[in-house]
Motif scaffolding. Structure first.
Motif, PDB file in Angstrom:
ATOM      1  N   LYS A  40      60.325   3.815  45.903  1.00 38.98           N
ATOM      2  CA  LYS A  40      60.935   4.348  44.670  1.00 38.98           C
ATOM      3  C   LYS A  40      59.877   4.779  43.651  1.00 38.98           C
ATOM      4  O   LYS A  40      59.918   5.894  43.125  1.00 38.98           O
ATOM      5  CB  LYS A  40      61.867   3.287  44.033  1.00 38.98           C
ATOM      6  CG  LYS A  40      62.957   2.793  44.971  1.00 38.98           C
ATOM      7  CD  LYS A  40      63.848   1.773  44.324  1.00 38.98           C
ATOM      8  CE  LYS A  40      63.173   0.468  43.921  1.00 38.98           C
ATOM      9  NZ  LYS A  40      62.646  -0.326  45.043  1.00 38.98           N
ATOM     10  N   THR A  41      58.926   3.873  43.383  1.00 35.63           N
ATOM     11  CA  THR A  41      57.892   4.205  42.396  1.00 35.63           C
ATOM     12  C   THR A  41      57.037   5.363  42.894  1.00 35.63           C
ATOM     13  O   THR A  41      56.682   6.264  42.125  1.00 35.63           O
ATOM     14  CB  THR A  41      57.013   2.963  42.111  1.00 35.63           C
ATOM     15  OG1 THR A  41      57.861   1.951  41.552  1.00 35.63           O
ATOM     16  CG2 THR A  41      55.888   3.274  41.136  1.00 35.63           C
ATOM     17  N   THR A  42      56.730   5.371  44.181  1.00 31.22           N
ATOM     18  CA  THR A  42      55.944   6.473  44.751  1.00 31.22           C
ATOM     19  C   THR A  42      56.660   7.799  44.516  1.00 31.22           C
ATOM     20  O   THR A  42      56.041   8.784  44.093  1.00 31.22           O
ATOM     21  CB  THR A  42      55.734   6.235  46.267  1.00 31.22           C
ATOM     22  OG1 THR A  42      55.129   4.946  46.435  1.00 31.22           O
ATOM     23  CG2 THR A  42      54.864   7.307  46.883  1.00 31.22           C
ATOM     24  N   PHE A  84      57.621   3.666  32.769  1.00 32.60           N
ATOM     25  CA  PHE A  84      56.937   3.057  33.906  1.00 32.60           C
ATOM     26  C   PHE A  84      57.418   1.630  34.131  1.00 32.60           C
ATOM     27  O   PHE A  84      57.815   0.938  33.199  1.00 32.60           O
ATOM     28  CB  PHE A  84      55.430   3.027  33.670  1.00 32.60           C
ATOM     29  CG  PHE A  84      54.816   4.382  33.574  1.00 32.60           C
ATOM     30  CD1 PHE A  84      54.545   5.115  34.720  1.00 32.60           C
ATOM     31  CD2 PHE A  84      54.515   4.927  32.348  1.00 32.60           C
ATOM     32  CE1 PHE A  84      53.969   6.378  34.635  1.00 32.60           C
ATOM     33  CE2 PHE A  84      53.944   6.190  32.251  1.00 32.60           C
ATOM     34  CZ  PHE A  84      53.677   6.917  33.399  1.00 32.60           C
ATOM     35  N   GLN A  85      57.302   1.215  35.396  1.00 30.23           N
ATOM     36  CA  GLN A  85      57.705  -0.142  35.754  1.00 30.23           C
ATOM     37  C   GLN A  85      56.882  -1.175  34.973  1.00 30.23           C
ATOM     38  O   GLN A  85      57.373  -2.207  34.582  1.00 30.23           O
ATOM     39  CB  GLN A  85      57.497  -0.329  37.259  1.00 30.23           C
ATOM     40  CG  GLN A  85      58.261  -1.470  37.866  1.00 30.23           C
ATOM     41  CD  GLN A  85      58.330  -1.358  39.388  1.00 30.23           C
ATOM     42  OE1 GLN A  85      57.605  -0.600  40.011  1.00 30.23           O
ATOM     43  NE2 GLN A  85      59.208  -2.142  39.970  1.00 30.23           N
ATOM     44  N   ASP A  86      55.609  -0.845  34.701  1.00 33.39           N
ATOM     45  CA  ASP A  86      54.772  -1.793  33.961  1.00 33.39           C
ATOM     46  C   ASP A  86      54.589  -1.370  32.490  1.00 33.39           C
ATOM     47  O   ASP A  86      53.599  -1.703  31.854  1.00 33.39           O
ATOM     48  CB  ASP A  86      53.417  -1.963  34.664  1.00 33.39           C
ATOM     49  CG  ASP A  86      52.697  -0.627  34.830  1.00 33.39           C
ATOM     50  OD1 ASP A  86      53.270   0.405  34.424  1.00 33.39           O
ATOM     51  OD2 ASP A  86      51.585  -0.608  35.361  1.00 33.39           O
ATOM     52  N   ALA A 160      62.967   6.876  35.096  1.00 29.28           N
ATOM     53  CA  ALA A 160      62.847   5.501  34.609  1.00 29.28           C
ATOM     54  C   ALA A 160      62.753   4.555  35.796  1.00 29.28           C
ATOM     55  O   ALA A 160      63.593   4.565  36.691  1.00 29.28           O
ATOM     56  CB  ALA A 160      64.045   5.157  33.722  1.00 29.28           C
ATOM     57  N   ASP A 161      61.681   3.759  35.787  1.00 26.73           N
ATOM     58  CA  ASP A 161      61.419   2.863  36.913  1.00 26.73           C
ATOM     59  C   ASP A 161      61.826   1.449  36.523  1.00 26.73           C
ATOM     60  O   ASP A 161      61.125   0.798  35.742  1.00 26.73           O
ATOM     61  CB  ASP A 161      59.910   2.939  37.243  1.00 26.73           C
ATOM     62  CG  ASP A 161      59.623   2.509  38.667  1.00 26.73           C
ATOM     63  OD1 ASP A 161      60.551   2.001  39.324  1.00 26.73           O
ATOM     64  OD2 ASP A 161      58.477   2.692  39.110  1.00 26.73           O
ATOM     65  N   GLU A 162      62.945   0.984  37.016  1.00 21.08           N
ATOM     66  CA  GLU A 162      63.444  -0.368  36.707  1.00 21.08           C
ATOM     67  C   GLU A 162      63.497  -0.624  35.201  1.00 21.08           C
ATOM     68  O   GLU A 162      62.953  -1.633  34.727  1.00 21.08           O
ATOM     69  CB  GLU A 162      62.527  -1.421  37.332  1.00 21.08           C
ATOM     70  CG  GLU A 162      62.725  -1.623  38.797  1.00 21.08           C
ATOM     71  CD  GLU A 162      63.989  -2.418  39.106  1.00 21.08           C
ATOM     72  OE1 GLU A 162      64.514  -3.103  38.215  1.00 21.08           O
ATOM     73  OE2 GLU A 162      64.467  -2.304  40.235  1.00 21.08           O
TER      74      GLU A 162
END
Ligand SMILES: Nc1ncnc2c1ncn2[C@@H]1O[C@H](COP(=O)(O)OP(=O)(O)OP(=O)(O)O)[C@@H](O)[C@H]1O
Ligand SMILES: [Mg+2]
Length: 235
Positions: A40-42, A84-86, A160-162
């Motif tokens: 997913k993030t990729t 981002f996820q982070d 949007a990542d998580e």
């Protein structure tokens, strides 16, 4: 608005994405699901040109990412916002400063920036934190700052990542309302999530499931489900 054709991506010998094809029209809302490591993030990073497109083609908001010169990337990112996820927020800046930054680089007036930032921060329930340093906020609060920063610029596409990963149910629902509101105004949204609850609550949205880098399920005709015969042709 978003066109992905036969997209594959490898990290050394490992194929994180295999032959993915799908397209989204302006204003569509997509949930990207799949277990940890599914890709997913990729995929989101490829859509944002933070990874180069090596195999296949990607077209985002009119930009062909395969042949996009590096000097065009800032233009792409004016149209495409990402959470981002982070988070990637700056811990030694305040909430206001973190959210305002994206508008400052666009040369908006201070009055305009002030108004927009405060409205978005209020919408995400962070008004009492607006002058606090982001490093002092809880994980869920930081996540909302990251979302505020990405939506304050009114992007054409929002990735949007998580974005609800650290939030309790109420806050997650509130954040989803904000994403939906953007979507109603014509923003195309791609949201990666592990939460089957959130997906279930929005049955009208597009859904695409990744497993080991392959699209294994989708609920609309604009996506191609992976089949081994296609794979052999392209990998
Ligand atoms: N920079 C990298 N170098 C090497 N391998 C990577 C890199 N980034 C991702 N991978 C690998 O690619 C696969 C897909 O990772 P990705 O981050 O896209 O998964 P994900 O679906 O976002 O997972 P999660 O739900 O845990 O966030 C994983 O197996 C991961 O280890
Ligand atoms: Mg991820």
């Amino acid at each position: 608005m978003l066109n992905v054709t036969n997209l594959s991506h490898n990290f050394g010998p490992y194929w994180a994405l295999k032959n993915c094809s799908f397209s989204l029209k302006k204003g569509e809302f997509l949930f990207l699901t799949g277990s940890s490591g599914a890709g997913k993030t990729t995929l989101l990073r490829l859509l944002y040109a933070s990874l180069p497109v090596m195999r296949g083609n990607v077209n985002v908001a009119g930009y062909n990412l395969k042949s996009l010169p590096a000097r065009q990337i800032p233009n792409l990112r004016r149209q495409v916002s990402v959470v981002f996820q982070d988070f990637k927020i700056l811990p030694y800046r305040t909430v206001f400063q973190n959210v305002a930054m994206a508008l400052e680089v666009r040369g908006l007036s201070n009055i305009h920036i002030d108004r927009r930032v405060r409205a978005v921060v209020r919408g995400l329930g962070l008004e009492s934190r607006i002058n606090m340093l982001c490093g002092e906020l809880s994980g869920g609060e930081q996540q909302r700052v990251a979302v505020a920063r990405s939506i304050v610029v009114n992007p054409k596409i929002l990735l949007a990542d998580e974005p609800t990963g650290n939030l309790d149910e109420d806050l997650a629902a509130r954040m989803m309302d904000i994403f939906k509101k953007f979507h109603m105004h014509g923003t195309t949204v791609v949201l990666a999530t592990h939460s089957s609850n959130i997906v279930r609550m929005h049955p009208e949205a597009r859904q695409l499931r990744l497993e080991h880098g392959k699209i294994t399920a989708a609920n609309w005709r604009g996506a191609e489900i992976f089949s081994d015969s296609i794979a052999e042709e392209h990998l």
